[in-house]
Scaffold this motif. Structure first.
Motif, mmCIF file in Angstrom:
data_model
loop_
_atom_site.group_PDB
_atom_site.id
_atom_site.type_symbol
_atom_site.label_atom_id
_atom_site.label_comp_id
_atom_site.label_asym_id
_atom_site.label_seq_id
_atom_site.Cartn_x
_atom_site.Cartn_y
_atom_site.Cartn_z
ATOM 1 N N SER A 4 -23.516 -24.860 -19.672
ATOM 2 C CA SER A 4 -24.638 -24.807 -20.763
ATOM 3 C C SER A 4 -24.021 -24.285 -22.062
ATOM 4 O O SER A 4 -24.579 -24.835 -23.088
ATOM 5 C CB SER A 4 -25.894 -23.510 -20.205
ATOM 6 N N THR A 7 -22.562 -27.309 -23.808
ATOM 7 C CA THR A 7 -23.555 -28.254 -24.138
ATOM 8 C C THR A 7 -24.158 -27.878 -25.306
ATOM 9 O O THR A 7 -24.412 -28.721 -26.314
ATOM 10 C CB THR A 7 -24.552 -28.540 -22.871
ATOM 11 N N ILE A 8 -24.650 -26.610 -25.225
ATOM 12 C CA ILE A 8 -25.427 -26.110 -26.618
ATOM 13 C C ILE A 8 -24.290 -26.268 -28.099
ATOM 14 O O ILE A 8 -24.723 -26.962 -28.909
ATOM 15 C CB ILE A 8 -25.711 -24.770 -26.725
ATOM 16 N N GLY A 54 -32.067 -29.428 -30.235
ATOM 17 C CA GLY A 54 -32.477 -28.574 -29.171
ATOM 18 C C GLY A 54 -33.623 -27.250 -29.664
ATOM 19 O O GLY A 54 -33.755 -26.225 -29.047
ATOM 20 N N SER A 96 -34.263 -32.157 -24.567
ATOM 21 C CA SER A 96 -33.033 -31.780 -25.031
ATOM 22 C C SER A 96 -31.878 -31.318 -24.318
ATOM 23 O O SER A 96 -32.419 -30.652 -23.334
ATOM 24 C CB SER A 96 -33.606 -30.382 -26.069
ATOM 25 N N GLN A 98 -29.616 -29.312 -24.179
ATOM 26 C CA GLN A 98 -29.175 -27.792 -24.187
ATOM 27 C C GLN A 98 -30.341 -27.365 -22.954
ATOM 28 O O GLN A 98 -29.869 -26.751 -22.229
ATOM 29 C CB GLN A 98 -29.374 -27.063 -25.263
ATOM 30 N N ASN A 99 -31.609 -27.707 -23.392
ATOM 31 C CA ASN A 99 -32.846 -27.154 -22.275
ATOM 32 C C ASN A 99 -32.587 -27.688 -21.040
ATOM 33 O O ASN A 99 -32.756 -27.166 -19.854
ATOM 34 C CB ASN A 99 -33.991 -27.473 -22.960
ATOM 35 N N ILE A 102 -29.557 -25.744 -19.402
ATOM 36 C CA ILE A 102 -29.867 -24.449 -18.904
ATOM 37 C C ILE A 102 -30.941 -24.457 -17.865
ATOM 38 O O ILE A 102 -30.807 -23.574 -16.898
ATOM 39 C CB ILE A 102 -30.590 -23.751 -20.292
ATOM 40 N N GLU A 113 -28.746 -32.607 -14.332
ATOM 41 C CA GLU A 113 -29.480 -32.849 -15.672
ATOM 42 C C GLU A 113 -29.912 -34.409 -16.010
ATOM 43 O O GLU A 113 -30.923 -34.433 -16.375
ATOM 44 C CB GLU A 113 -28.317 -32.522 -16.878
#
Length: 151
Positions: A4, A7-8, A54, A96, A98-99, A102, A113
């Protein structure tokens, strides 16, 4: 959470590159070329910005001034278009990367994902379409009564 975090970091890096290279301004300028129909399209900028970064705050930092400037140039209410940017961003939050990362990490679905994205993209696009119609109508006499007036 390391995937995560990766990715962010990757998506934020992409957002910085897009911002500093002028790509976000180019996209916005292209969309703004449609004139007063821009009111209908303005939530899309917030949606794209939030989907990429994000963050609705980041999307606002990228596009709010562009929305305001375009509104003034084409004779639309700047408050409406900046608000459209923000609400479009809220709708883009669900897709997004990131979301998605997560959410999948939080429930133990690492690597799922893309499956989650395929389930939520249609909801996001549907809500974006409704929002575009609403903002478009608010820019006309049909629903302009919904906007605050400042004297």
């Amino acid at each position: 959470m390391r995937w995560s975090a990766l990715t962010i970091a990757s998506v934020l890096s992409l957002a910085y590159v897009m911002n500093f290279s002028g790509q976000t301004i180019t996209i916005g300028s292209w969309i703004a070329g449609v004139g007063v129909a821009f009111a209908f399209l303005s939530p899309i900028l917030g949606w794209i910005g939030t989907a990429v970064t994000g963050s609705d705050t980041s999307a606002n930092a990228l596009f709010a001034t562009l929305q305001q400037t375009t509104a003034n140039k084409v004779g639309l209410d700047p408050t409406l278009l900046v608000a459209a940017n923000t609400t479009g961003g809220v709708v883009g939050k669900m897709i997004s990367p990131q979301n998605l990362a997560i959410a999948c990490s939080a429930v133990g679905l690492l690597g799922a994902e893309s499956q989650l994205f395929r389930k939520v993209i249609w909801w996001s696009l549907g809500m974006l379409a409704v929002l575009c119609v609403l903002i478009g109508l608010q820019s006309t006499p049909v629903l302009s009564w919904m906007l605050p007036t400042f004297n």
